[in-house]
Enzyme design. Structure first.
Site, mmCIF file in Angstrom:
data_model
loop_
_atom_site.group_PDB
_atom_site.id
_atom_site.type_symbol
_atom_site.label_atom_id
_atom_site.label_comp_id
_atom_site.label_asym_id
_atom_site.label_seq_id
_atom_site.Cartn_x
_atom_site.Cartn_y
_atom_site.Cartn_z
ATOM 1 C CB ALA A 125 -0.311 7.544 1.043
ATOM 2 C CG ASN A 156 8.557 -3.975 2.107
ATOM 3 O OD1 ASN A 156 8.347 -3.024 2.850
ATOM 4 N ND2 ASN A 156 8.598 -3.826 0.800
ATOM 5 N N GLY A 157 11.659 -4.533 1.282
ATOM 6 C CA GLY A 157 12.806 -3.638 1.391
ATOM 7 C C GLY A 157 13.873 -3.933 0.365
ATOM 8 N N GLY A 162 7.157 -2.258 -3.075
ATOM 9 C CA GLY A 162 6.638 -0.901 -2.982
ATOM 10 C C GLY A 162 7.266 0.009 -4.015
ATOM 11 N N PRO A 208 0.845 -1.195 0.000
ATOM 12 C CG PRO A 208 -0.624 -1.531 1.745
ATOM 13 C CD PRO A 208 0.681 -1.997 1.218
ATOM 14 C CB CYS A 245 3.098 4.618 8.936
ATOM 15 S SG CYS A 245 3.169 6.323 8.331
ATOM 16 C CD GLN A 282 -1.360 -0.832 5.080
ATOM 17 O OE1 GLN A 282 -1.182 0.355 4.875
ATOM 18 N NE2 GLN A 282 -0.359 -1.705 5.133
#
Length: 373
Positions: A21, A206-207, A230, A19, A104, A73
């Site tokens: 924004a 992730n990353g 992402g 997700p 976040c 999410q």
């Protein structure tokens, strides 16, 4: 590579769109799904805004026709409100899967105890997860988190064990702390440690996944069950095509010339118009994507300015048609995308680090800055 199982949902390839924004709206999710399979998660919405039926929030959870599975999410800091939001999603058929945001790192969230700061309070984390799982009923609940606040205050192993104990279907770990923000290097060894700590549920890594080969390397090195992508797909939705090929063992990769990139840009803008119902809104939203799509290509400043200032689809298509369609994919387009910076410190509520087992309740202000998305 094996199929990723999140409760009753089977995901192949084992890839999740993170997700983001202002990015992962229905238009962008459709664009990525057209390239390859996976699980594509909506922009983050707040539990309080959802239960209050905030108009902007309800608009953000619209899904494209045929989009399945539908994934939302949620962000929340109050167990009761998160539980009500999860129950609302389940009872009203708003989605098929709920992901919870505990990663976040932005100051306006952490300074009130939310996001990446929240798992430090183990009891509050457990209460939120328990309420979400109970409210969701048959829907699988997952969570995304970071390693911790900083290297002196790591939380991911405790958080992973709590998640498994409370019936969470899978956990995703961004291999950075909150203080790292998006800077430095993601710690893939932490993902391996988490997988060892909670072998009973899927662990997603992730990353620093900038290519399909990065995803394969992560899974091989850590033993994780899937990856969350992402920033690597910004201006590069065909990354999901590469990921599908890589997971199937193919060495073929997509390196589109500028003409194909331009066609994808036009398709993206068209989908945004369908999503927002307004060319003006859609073209304004599309501006931030232009630089990502054109990264590494030889395109003059005047041309870039013309693309970002287009006010109609016809004008955008005309400007895209002026690009050198035969220009090949540049090596400079590979690698990191998006902002990469670290922070000097993480903004936290006063006394937040005094006792990780302290019983704490966060007020509605912890969600106020993020209400409606």
């Amino acid at each position: 590579m094996e199929t990723l199982k999140i409760g009753p949902i089977e995901v192949w390839p084992p890839v999740v769109l993170a997700p983001m924004a202002g990015i992962t709206n229905a238009a962008f999710r459709t664009l990525c799904r057209e390239q390859g399979g996976g699980l594509f998660v909506s922009e983050m919405i707040t539990s309080r805004a959802l239960v209050e039926r905030n108009r902007k929030t309800l608009a953000m959870i619209r899904f494209a026709p045929g989009e399945s599975p539908r994934s939302i999410q949620l962000y929340g800091v109050d167990p009761a409100t998160v539980g009500r939001a999860a129950k609302m999603i389940a009872q009203e058929g708003l989605a098929d899967h709920i992901d919870l945001n505990f990663g976040c790192p932005v100051p306006k969230v952490t300074r009130r105890g939310g996001g990446a700061a929240l798992p430090y309070k183990r009891g509050l984390l457990r209460a939120i997860l328990r309420a979400a799982v109970a409210g969701a009923g048959p829907l699988p609940v997952t969570m995304k988190m970071r390693k911790g606040i900083d290297d002196d205050h790591l939380t991911y192993l405790d958080a992973g064990r709590i998640a498994a104990e409370e019936g969470v279907a899978a956990v995703a770990l961004h291999g950075r702390t909150a203080v790292q923000h998006y800077g430095g290097t993601a710690d893939w060894t932490a993902i391996a440690r988490l997988k060892e700590a909670v072998p009973e549920i899927p662990v997603l890594g992730n990353g620093d996944i900038w290519s399909a080969d990065d995803a394969v390397r992560m899974m091989q090195r850590t033993g994780c069950d899937g990856v969350v992508v992402g920033r690597g797909c910004l201006g590069r939705p065909w990354l999901f095509r590469d990921l599908a090929r890589a997971m199937e063992g193919s060495a073929e990769r997509c390196r589109p010339p500028l003409g194909e990139v331009a066609a994808t840009m036009a398709r993206h803008a068209e989908l945004l118009v369908e999503c927002f119902g307004s060319e003006t809104h859609a073209l304004a939203d599309f501006r931030k994507h232009v630089g990502w799509y054109l990264k590494g290509f030889t395109v003059g400043a005047a041309t870039r300015a013309a693309l970002t200032s287009a006010r109609t689809l016809d004008e955008l298509r005309a400007r895209l048609a002026e690009l050198d369609a035969a220009q090949p994919w540049p090596q400079a387009a590979e690698g990191p995308r998006g902002k990469s910076n670290t922070r000097r410190r993480v903004h936290l509520p006063d006394g937040w680090l005094d006792d990780p087992y302290e019983e704490v309740a966060l007020d509605a202000a912890a969600e106020a800055d993020t209400s409606g998305g």
